[in-house]
Design a protein around this motif. Structure first.
Motif, PDB file in Angstrom:
ATOM      1  N   MET A   1       0.765  -1.344  -0.014  1.00 28.05           N
ATOM      2  CA  MET A   1      -0.114  -0.054  -0.065  1.00 28.05           C
ATOM      3  C   MET A   1       0.884   1.409  -0.178  1.00 28.05           C
ATOM      4  O   MET A   1       1.553   1.249   0.769  1.00 28.05           O
ATOM      5  N   LEU A   2       0.640   2.180  -0.842  1.00 30.59           N
ATOM      6  CA  LEU A   2       1.370   3.221  -0.818  1.00 30.59           C
ATOM      7  C   LEU A   2       1.525   4.134   0.202  1.00 30.59           C
ATOM      8  O   LEU A   2       2.590   4.630   0.571  1.00 30.59           O
ATOM      9  N   LYS A   3       0.260   4.278   0.997  1.00 28.57           N
ATOM     10  CA  LYS A   3       0.448   5.207   2.080  1.00 28.57           C
ATOM     11  C   LYS A   3       1.456   4.749   2.998  1.00 28.57           C
ATOM     12  O   LYS A   3       2.119   5.584   3.689  1.00 28.57           O
ATOM     13  N   SER A   4       1.605   3.425   3.250  1.00 27.52           N
ATOM     14  CA  SER A   4       2.358   2.719   4.309  1.00 27.52           C
ATOM     15  C   SER A   4       3.894   2.943   3.850  1.00 27.52           C
ATOM     16  O   SER A   4       4.775   3.133   4.583  1.00 27.52           O
ATOM     17  N   GLU A   5       4.080   3.024   2.608  1.00 24.43           N
ATOM     18  CA  GLU A   5       5.387   3.032   2.127  1.00 24.43           C
ATOM     19  C   GLU A   5       5.963   4.671   2.004  1.00 24.43           C
ATOM     20  O   GLU A   5       6.990   5.137   2.009  1.00 24.43           O
ATOM     21  N   PHE A   6       4.917   5.568   1.982  1.00 26.45           N
ATOM     22  CA  PHE A   6       5.230   6.918   1.887  1.00 26.45           C
ATOM     23  C   PHE A   6       4.358   7.631   2.871  1.00 26.45           C
ATOM     24  O   PHE A   6       3.482   8.379   2.535  1.00 26.45           O
ATOM     25  N   PRO A   7       4.667   7.497   4.388  1.00 23.94           N
ATOM     26  CA  PRO A   7       3.668   7.916   5.496  1.00 23.94           C
ATOM     27  C   PRO A   7       3.566   9.500   5.260  1.00 23.94           C
ATOM     28  O   PRO A   7       2.564  10.420   5.845  1.00 23.94           O
ATOM     29  N   ARG A   8       4.369  10.042   4.957  1.00 25.07           N
ATOM     30  CA  ARG A   8       4.620  11.694   4.950  1.00 25.07           C
ATOM     31  C   ARG A   8       3.744  12.390   3.900  1.00 25.07           C
ATOM     32  O   ARG A   8       3.531  13.322   3.849  1.00 25.07           O
TER      33      ARG A   8
ATOM     34  N   GLN B   1     -15.104   5.854   3.772  1.00 29.77           N
ATOM     35  CA  GLN B   1     -14.808   5.614   5.354  1.00 29.77           C
ATOM     36  C   GLN B   1     -13.962   4.365   5.613  1.00 29.77           C
ATOM     37  O   GLN B   1     -13.040   4.842   6.532  1.00 29.77           O
ATOM     38  N   HIS B   2     -13.958   3.415   4.892  1.00 36.85           N
ATOM     39  CA  HIS B   2     -13.143   2.357   5.370  1.00 36.85           C
ATOM     40  C   HIS B   2     -11.661   2.707   4.887  1.00 36.85           C
ATOM     41  O   HIS B   2     -10.706   2.510   5.354  1.00 36.85           O
ATOM     42  N   ALA B   3     -11.439   3.429   3.525  1.00 40.24           N
ATOM     43  CA  ALA B   3     -10.305   3.956   3.078  1.00 40.24           C
ATOM     44  C   ALA B   3      -9.520   4.705   4.096  1.00 40.24           C
ATOM     45  O   ALA B   3      -8.406   4.672   4.202  1.00 40.24           O
ATOM     46  N   VAL B   4     -10.310   5.764   4.505  1.00 41.16           N
ATOM     47  CA  VAL B   4      -9.816   6.884   5.591  1.00 41.16           C
ATOM     48  C   VAL B   4      -9.490   5.962   6.867  1.00 41.16           C
ATOM     49  O   VAL B   4      -8.353   6.038   7.314  1.00 41.16           O
ATOM     50  N   ARG B   5     -10.392   5.239   7.312  1.00 43.07           N
ATOM     51  CA  ARG B   5      -9.983   4.272   8.683  1.00 43.07           C
ATOM     52  C   ARG B   5      -8.919   3.481   9.012  1.00 43.07           C
ATOM     53  O   ARG B   5      -8.144   3.186   9.684  1.00 43.07           O
ATOM     54  N   THR B   6      -8.692   2.963   7.543  1.00 43.52           N
ATOM     55  CA  THR B   6      -7.544   1.981   7.436  1.00 43.52           C
ATOM     56  C   THR B   6      -6.435   2.651   6.934  1.00 43.52           C
ATOM     57  O   THR B   6      -5.320   1.984   6.320  1.00 43.52           O
ATOM     58  N   ALA B   7      -6.421   4.080   6.910  1.00 43.78           N
ATOM     59  CA  ALA B   7      -5.249   4.669   6.488  1.00 43.78           C
ATOM     60  C   ALA B   7      -4.628   4.340   4.977  1.00 43.78           C
ATOM     61  O   ALA B   7      -3.418   4.442   4.673  1.00 43.78           O
ATOM     62  N   GLN B   8      -5.611   4.078   4.132  1.00 49.97           N
ATOM     63  CA  GLN B   8      -5.156   3.941   2.735  1.00 49.97           C
ATOM     64  C   GLN B   8      -5.095   5.341   2.084  1.00 49.97           C
ATOM     65  O   GLN B   8      -4.372   5.419   1.182  1.00 49.97           O
ATOM     66  N   VAL B   9      -5.747   6.306   2.523  1.00 56.00           N
ATOM     67  CA  VAL B   9      -5.930   7.661   2.032  1.00 56.00           C
ATOM     68  C   VAL B   9      -6.029   8.602   3.404  1.00 56.00           C
ATOM     69  O   VAL B   9      -6.607   7.954   4.249  1.00 56.00           O
TER      70      VAL B   9
END
Length: 109
Positions: free
Chosen positions: A1-8, A28-36
């Protein structure tokens, strides 16, 4: 997942209008699971500008206002016309560009 690779980096999810009634749940799921970090709404707000307020207030969705991805909102500007939800918004359905859009689309077939 991109967000976990580039958290900033700030990630904005897009393409949610195609999900129609399921948009709020998937977003909501995408935000809650930190995908976006954010949910971008494009064509959906042309047909249903109150969607975010209705979702946040817990109101039932107005199904007749939900974007059905007819794509007139994007076809219009590509043809030099105004962008709007011609099928679902009375303002755009009565706009002079509505007839022009129908004529231009018919000519493309």
């Amino acid at each position: 997942m991109l967000k976990s690779e580039f958290p900033r980096l700030v990630f904005v999810g897009s393409g949610y209008s195609y999900l129609q009634e399921w948009l709020p749940h998937v977003a909501q799921h995408a935000v809650r699971t930190a995908q976006v970090d954010l949910v971008g709404l494009g064509r959906m707000v042309l047909s249903y500008p109150d969607l975010p307020a209705d979702v946040l207030a817990g109101r039932e969705l107005r199904r007749k206002a939900i974007c059905r991805t007819f794509s007139d909102c994007t076809s219009g500007p590509r043809l030099g016309l105004v962008s709007g939800c011609y099928p679902l918004d009375a303002f755009y359905a009565e706009h002079p560009d509505a007839q022009r859009l129908r004529e231009r689309k018919a000519a493309l077939v």
